[in-house]
Design an enzyme around this catalytic site. Structure first.
Site, PDB file in Angstrom:
ATOM      1  N   LYS A   1       0.840  -1.201   0.000  1.00  0.00           N
ATOM      2  CA  LYS A   1       0.000   0.000   0.000  1.00  0.00           C
ATOM      3  C   LYS A   1       0.877   1.253   0.000  1.00  0.00           C
ATOM      4  O   LYS A   1       0.664   2.175  -0.800  1.00  0.00           O
ATOM      5  CB  LYS A   1      -0.918  -0.008   1.231  1.00  0.00           C
ATOM      6  CG  LYS A   1      -1.811   1.216   1.342  1.00  0.00           C
ATOM      7  CD  LYS A   1      -2.999   0.945   2.261  1.00  0.00           C
ATOM      8  CE  LYS A   1      -2.601   0.735   3.694  1.00  0.00           C
ATOM      9  NZ  LYS A   1      -2.420   1.978   4.461  1.00  0.00           N
TER      10      LYS A   1
ATOM     11  N   ASP B   1      -6.619   1.277   0.782  1.00  0.00           N
ATOM     12  CA  ASP B   1      -6.718   1.438   2.235  1.00  0.00           C
ATOM     13  C   ASP B   1      -8.158   1.115   2.637  1.00  0.00           C
ATOM     14  O   ASP B   1      -8.962   0.667   1.824  1.00  0.00           O
ATOM     15  CB  ASP B   1      -6.292   2.850   2.669  1.00  0.00           C
ATOM     16  CG  ASP B   1      -7.329   3.896   2.308  1.00  0.00           C
ATOM     17  OD1 ASP B   1      -8.256   3.580   1.523  1.00  0.00           O
ATOM     18  OD2 ASP B   1      -7.236   5.017   2.819  1.00  0.00           O
TER      19      ASP B   1
END
Ligand code: SF4
Length: 232
Positions: A137, A155
């Site tokens: 991420k 997210d």
């Protein structure tokens, strides 16, 4: 991981998948209000962005910005972070969750940047993922924001919106990311990450999505969405 509980609730939230045409219309409407969405993390160069994103894991951007305000006035490079030291860094970030581990990782990744990359932030996701504290991420955010690469960091907000709307359903962040990369076409893919984060943060919120004022209400396939009021 943080997604574990959410994942169970995210299965079959949408009546059906959105079509590619509906997805294009979805982003076209969000782009009217915000044509060039950007991260809400404060930073002045690539190194500071990398540090801010590492610190933002399981923390809010507002909280990270508060903690880095003073820090980033004096620390602009990995060498300056090394000189500050782990305890010095902790004194700035102790309001952020997991600050002990994050401080350790930031100092370790700063050493790697100085020793292996001449102090620069690598422009490659796979290389970034080898740095301490940098997962997929974080690496996706960095290559997207700094280097303009078409990636989509997933997210909690992106995960929720992609599943609710039927845009890119998936049980894990990686499955959602892959679905977004497949189903969201250019030119929308480039900024999809930020549009989805901001939509999830301010409109399609976790507990009480603001469906009545949502600009993409008629496109959204969320089974539990509230209908928008009739015009007039
Ligand atoms: S209609 Fe409601 S559930 Fe659908 S995207 Fe908008 S806020 Fe989210």
């Amino acid at each position: 991981m943080a997604f574990a509980g959410i994942q169970r609730r995210m299965t079959k939230l949408a009546r059906r998948q959105m079509t590619v045409a509906e997805i294009a219309e979805f982003f076209e409407r969000l782009a009217v209000a915000n044509p060039e969405p950007v991260t809400e993390l404060a930073y002045a160069n690539g190194y500071q962005l990398l540090v801010a994103v590492v610190l933002s894991a399981q923390a809010t951007d507002v909280g990270v910005n508060k903690a880095t305000k003073r820090l980033f006035e004096t620390v602009h490079t990995p060498q300056q972070m090394i000189d500050l030291g782990e305890d010095g860094l902790k004194s700035h970030i102790r309001t952020i969750g997991l600050f002990n581990a994050k401080a350790r990782n930031v100092i370790a990744l700063s050493h790697r940047l100085v020793n292996d990359f001449g102090g620069d932030v690598p422009d490659n996701r796979d290389t970034l993922e080898t740095l301490p504290g940098v997962g997929r991420k974080t690496a996706n955010v960095v290559v997207s924001v700094l280097f303009g690469q078409e990636t989509c960091a997933v997210d909690t907000h992106v995960f929720r919106v992609a599943n609710r709307t039927g845009m890119a359903p998936g049980k894990t962040p990686l499955l959602v990311e892959n679905a977004i990369m497949k189903r969201v076409k250019p030119p929308w893919r480039r900024h999809a990450h930020h549009w989805l984060i901001l939509h999830g943060r301010y409109t399609c919120t976790a507990r009480s999505p603001k469906c009545a004022v949502c600009p993409v209400n008629d496109l959204c396939q969320f089974r539990a969405k509230m209908d928008a009021p009739a015009p007039g």
